[in-house]
Design a protein around this motif. Structure first.
Motif, short mmCIF file in Angstrom:
data_model
loop_
_atom_site.label_atom_id
_atom_site.label_comp_id
_atom_site.label_asym_id
_atom_site.label_seq_id
_atom_site.Cartn_x
_atom_site.Cartn_y
_atom_site.Cartn_z
N GLU A 23 1.83 -5.05 6.16
CA GLU A 23 1.22 -5.59 7.38
C GLU A 23 0.76 -4.45 8.29
O GLU A 23 1.51 -3.51 8.56
N ALA A 24 -0.47 -4.57 8.76
CA ALA A 24 -0.99 -3.61 9.73
C ALA A 24 -0.70 -4.09 11.14
O ALA A 24 -0.70 -5.30 11.41
N GLY A 91 9.11 2.82 -8.89
CA GLY A 91 8.57 3.83 -8.00
C GLY A 91 8.54 3.35 -6.57
O GLY A 91 9.00 2.26 -6.25
N VAL A 92 7.97 4.20 -5.73
CA VAL A 92 7.74 3.83 -4.33
C VAL A 92 6.30 3.35 -4.22
O VAL A 92 5.37 4.04 -4.63
N PHE A 93 6.14 2.16 -3.67
CA PHE A 93 4.82 1.54 -3.53
C PHE A 93 4.32 1.74 -2.10
O PHE A 93 5.00 1.37 -1.14
N TYR A 94 3.13 2.33 -2.01
CA TYR A 94 2.54 2.63 -0.71
C TYR A 94 1.28 1.79 -0.48
O TYR A 94 0.49 1.56 -1.41
N VAL A 109 -4.97 5.08 7.07
CA VAL A 109 -3.56 4.89 7.37
C VAL A 109 -2.74 4.64 6.10
O VAL A 109 -3.18 3.92 5.20
N TRP A 110 -1.58 5.25 6.05
CA TRP A 110 -0.61 5.04 4.96
C TRP A 110 0.67 4.45 5.53
O TRP A 110 1.10 4.83 6.62
N GLY A 111 1.30 3.58 4.77
CA GLY A 111 2.61 3.09 5.13
C GLY A 111 3.70 4.05 4.68
O GLY A 111 3.42 5.06 4.04
N GLN A 112 4.94 3.68 4.99
CA GLN A 112 6.07 4.55 4.65
C GLN A 112 6.59 4.30 3.24
O GLN A 112 7.39 5.08 2.73
N GLY A 113 6.13 3.23 2.61
CA GLY A 113 6.51 2.94 1.23
C GLY A 113 7.65 1.95 1.12
O GLY A 113 8.50 1.85 2.02
N THR A 114 7.66 1.24 0.02
CA THR A 114 8.76 0.33 -0.30
C THR A 114 9.15 0.58 -1.75
O THR A 114 8.29 0.70 -2.62
#
Length: 120
Positions: A23-24, A91-94, A109-114
């Motif tokens: 979500e942005a 893995g980490v999904f960004y 913009v990039w997120g912090q990852g999940t």
């Protein structure tokens, strides 16, 4: 000013499905392309899928037919539905997005990852 936040990552067993969200938020005027990337342990970040504002989609060959990207424009949210998961999907999904703020500035913009772990 504008940011992305992923959610939904967890431990799943091989063959299971999982849906992650991104979500942005912030002072957003509009969002163009949104995409998902994955960084496996010890590897570089790789492209998985992208979707335009008009919902045209593009997929990496490695996930075509198993992953589905979608978005909800009013909610400023992009999703990644992942089916038939294998340990190689770990893995980490960004999340990434091109966001225009209300001051008419574009942001990559990039997120912090999940984190998604596929293991029995």
């Amino acid at each position: 000013q504008v940011q992305l936040a992923e959610s939904g990552g967890r431990l799943v067993q091989p063959g299971e499905s999982l849906k992650v969200s991104c979500e942005a938020s912030g002072r957003i005027a509009t969002i163009n392309a949104m995409g998902w990337y994955r960084q496996a342990p010890g590897k570089q970040r790789e492209f998985l899928a992208s979707i335009t504002r008009s919902k045209k989609t593009t997929y990496a060959d490695s996930v075509k037919g198993r992953f589905t990207i979608s978005r909800d424009n009013p909610k400023h949210t992009v999703y990644l539905q992942m089916d038939s998961l294998t340990p190689d999907d770990t893995g980490v999904f960004y999340c990434n997005a091109a966001i225009l703020d209300v001051d008419n500035n574009w942001h990559d913009v990039w997120g912090q990852g999940t984190r998604v772990t596929v293991s029995s």
